[in-house]
Motif scaffolding. Structure first.
Motif, PDB file in Angstrom:
ATOM      1  N   TYR A 134      21.469  38.686 -10.688  1.00 37.20           N
ATOM      2  CA  TYR A 134      20.246  38.453  -9.898  1.00 37.20           C
ATOM      3  C   TYR A 134      18.986  38.574 -10.771  1.00 37.20           C
ATOM      4  O   TYR A 134      17.868  38.583 -10.266  1.00 37.20           O
ATOM      5  N   GLN A 160      21.069  34.336 -15.142  1.00 43.60           N
ATOM      6  CA  GLN A 160      20.093  34.550 -14.066  1.00 43.60           C
ATOM      7  C   GLN A 160      18.903  35.374 -14.559  1.00 43.60           C
ATOM      8  O   GLN A 160      18.122  35.852 -13.737  1.00 43.60           O
ATOM      9  N   TRP A 283      13.933  38.677 -11.369  1.00 43.62           N
ATOM     10  CA  TRP A 283      13.956  38.385  -9.930  1.00 43.62           C
ATOM     11  C   TRP A 283      14.393  36.960  -9.659  1.00 43.62           C
ATOM     12  O   TRP A 283      13.769  36.242  -8.888  1.00 43.62           O
ATOM     13  N   LEU A 285      16.954  36.334  -8.022  1.00 40.63           N
ATOM     14  CA  LEU A 285      17.244  36.472  -6.595  1.00 40.63           C
ATOM     15  C   LEU A 285      16.735  37.835  -6.138  1.00 40.63           C
ATOM     16  O   LEU A 285      16.740  38.790  -6.921  1.00 40.63           O
ATOM     17  N   PHE A 286      16.313  37.904  -4.888  1.00 39.04           N
ATOM     18  CA  PHE A 286      15.953  39.205  -4.302  1.00 39.04           C
ATOM     19  C   PHE A 286      17.020  39.491  -3.256  1.00 39.04           C
ATOM     20  O   PHE A 286      17.050  38.875  -2.190  1.00 39.04           O
ATOM     21  N   VAL A 287      17.920  40.413  -3.593  1.00 40.17           N
ATOM     22  CA  VAL A 287      19.126  40.618  -2.779  1.00 40.17           C
ATOM     23  C   VAL A 287      19.067  41.971  -2.066  1.00 40.17           C
ATOM     24  O   VAL A 287      18.969  43.009  -2.727  1.00 40.17           O
ATOM     25  N   ARG A 289      20.862  44.512   1.085  1.00 42.59           N
ATOM     26  CA  ARG A 289      22.185  44.760   1.672  1.00 42.59           C
ATOM     27  C   ARG A 289      22.021  45.334   3.071  1.00 42.59           C
ATOM     28  O   ARG A 289      21.118  46.152   3.310  1.00 42.59           O
ATOM     29  N   THR A 307      18.130  31.889   4.262  1.00 46.89           N
ATOM     30  CA  THR A 307      18.671  32.887   3.332  1.00 46.89           C
ATOM     31  C   THR A 307      19.999  32.353   2.792  1.00 46.89           C
ATOM     32  O   THR A 307      20.578  31.427   3.359  1.00 46.89           O
ATOM     33  N   HIS A 310      24.906  35.536  -2.120  1.00 49.85           N
ATOM     34  CA  HIS A 310      25.393  35.473  -3.500  1.00 49.85           C
ATOM     35  C   HIS A 310      26.198  36.733  -3.796  1.00 49.85           C
ATOM     36  O   HIS A 310      25.617  37.739  -4.152  1.00 49.85           O
ATOM     37  N   VAL A 341      25.695  41.582   1.121  1.00 54.91           N
ATOM     38  CA  VAL A 341      24.500  41.100   0.406  1.00 54.91           C
ATOM     39  C   VAL A 341      23.863  39.908   1.108  1.00 54.91           C
ATOM     40  O   VAL A 341      24.554  39.064   1.692  1.00 54.91           O
ATOM     41  N   SER A 343      20.443  37.200   0.258  1.00 55.83           N
ATOM     42  CA  SER A 343      19.345  36.832  -0.651  1.00 55.83           C
ATOM     43  C   SER A 343      18.175  36.279   0.151  1.00 55.83           C
ATOM     44  O   SER A 343      18.335  35.318   0.909  1.00 55.83           O
TER      45      SER A 343
END
Ligand SMILES: Cc1ncc(COP(=O)(O)O)c(C=O)c1O
Length: 369
Positions: A134, A160, A283, A285-287, A289, A307, A310, A341, A343
């Motif tokens: 990510y 990434q 950043w 991805l901004f993941v 949970r 959304t 990933h 998760v 994203s």
């Protein structure tokens, strides 16, 4: 308000004139394989990462495979990979004939847990692939220490993580060699496939240079069983234009990430990526949970927010690895991440108002989930 997850056209719109000019230059040059456009991008990207060499290749999967092949890693060898990653990390190992040995994640960073690596090592282990998943830099100090003590080659999967910083150094310069992807949606994305290897290892660089080009350094003299995996000069020319904007785009991503971290800190049931001193993620991805991830995603879709997940299926439970002897339940932390998760939208296309709308909608969805 509709918020798309990603708008790959946004960066083209911003740089259209320069990108069109770069394309026209390549088309008019008559040089359509390797040549000065690829050399120029390689020089710029090596300097950006702080490494001595950059070799442009066809994609990120090839970048990892070529590093492994250049090190002579293949049949009978084992390579440590994160249990929680995009499957390409595993495939690169399998495709050279070696065995990927997964190690469970640290649930906080979602990267491989260095404390679990030693137990996975055997006399056959040759290398360790640290994925900056990510865009969050892996714990390279700990992983580097293990690699040095155990004589393992430390490979970064930086697909990434273009421009991520770990204690003052950029990814791509943290291990023995790194593989990058320029898949269009990446922080530094091409207009098609592309990839690169960065390294300070002169021998590895020389081998990859041959391997990507039919095992040949001098035309029609083939020293190695090489392949054809060269970065396209059109892509190289366009990537060189985009590279000049990468830091600004990453700074924009960091502002959105800071906004999300600030607004979502106390959203019930939500886990956020950590903020650690000295670690400056790219950043990609901004993941987040959440135990009721699917419900959260549905509520956000109702609010017009796209959304993605990933990744929804842990690599060991994919069809590709169904015969590898790792049934459901064998890597419980990776499986739990795959189930929780989510994203959120992030990228140069997203303005602050849209990010505020996403944050408010996530809070609202958490309260109701
Ligand atoms: C972590 C990771 N490794 C490897 C790859 C492979 O890159 P590519 O799609 O360019 O082959 C990707 C991206 O797609 C990735 O996200």
């Amino acid at each position: 308000m509709q918020v798309p997850f990603l708008d790959v056209l946004a960066t083209y719109r911003e740089l259209r004139d320069e990108i069109d000019a770069a394309c026209a230059r390549v088309l008019g040059s008559g040089r359509y394989i390797l040549g000065e456009e690829v050399d120029g991008f390689e020089t710029a990207f090596a300097a950006y990462c702080g490494s001595r060499h950059c070799l442009g290749v066809a994609n990120g999967l090839d970048a990892l495979q070529l590093i492994l092949r250049a090190r002579g890693i293949g049949s009978g060898d084992e390579v440590i990979v994160p249990a929680h990653t995009f499957i390409a990390t595993w495939l690169a190992v399998s495709l050279v004939g070696a065995r990927p040995v997964p190690v469970e994640p640290d649930e906080r960073t979602m990267n491989v847990d260095p404390g679990r690596v030693e137990a996975a090592l055997t006399p056959r282990t040759r290398a360790l692939i640290a994925v900056h998943l990510y865009g969050y830099p892996a714990d390279i100090d700990a992983l580097g220490g293990i690699a040095r003590r155990r004589g393992l080659y430390l490979i970064e999967d930086a697909a990434q993580a273009h421009g991520a910083v770990c204690h003052g150094r950029r990814t791509g310069s943290l291990g023995d060699a790194a593989g990058f992807s320029f898949y269009p949606g990446k922080n530094l994305g091409a207009f098609g496939d592309g990839g690169a290897i960065t390294t300070n290892d002169d021998d590895l660089a020389a081998r990859v240079r041959r391997l990507r080009n039919y095992g040949s350094q001098v035309k029609y003299h083939h020293e190695d069983l090489g392949t054809n995996s060269r970065l396209d000069p059109l892509q190289a020319a366009m990537l060189a234009v985009k590279l000049r904007r990468l830091d600004a785009w990453n700074a924009h991503r960091r502002r959105i990430a800071a906004l999300y971290l600030d607004r979502l800190g106390d959203a019930p049931g939500l886990s956020l990526p950590p903020a650690e001193p000295g670690i400056d993620p790219s950043w990609h991805l901004f993941v987040v949970r959440h135990d009721r991830r699917d419900e959260l995603a549905r509520r956000l879709a109702d609010a017009g927010i796209e959304t993605l997940i990933h990744y929804p299926v842990a690599a060991h439970l994919s069809g590709a690895y169904q015969d590898a002897g790792r049934p459901a339940g064998s890597l419980p932390l990776a499986e739990r991440l795959a189930a929780s998760v989510l994203s959120l939208p992030i990228g140069p296309h997203l303005d602050e108002a849209a990010a505020e709308h996403v944050a408010a909608s996530v809070r609202d969805a958490c309260v109701r989930a």
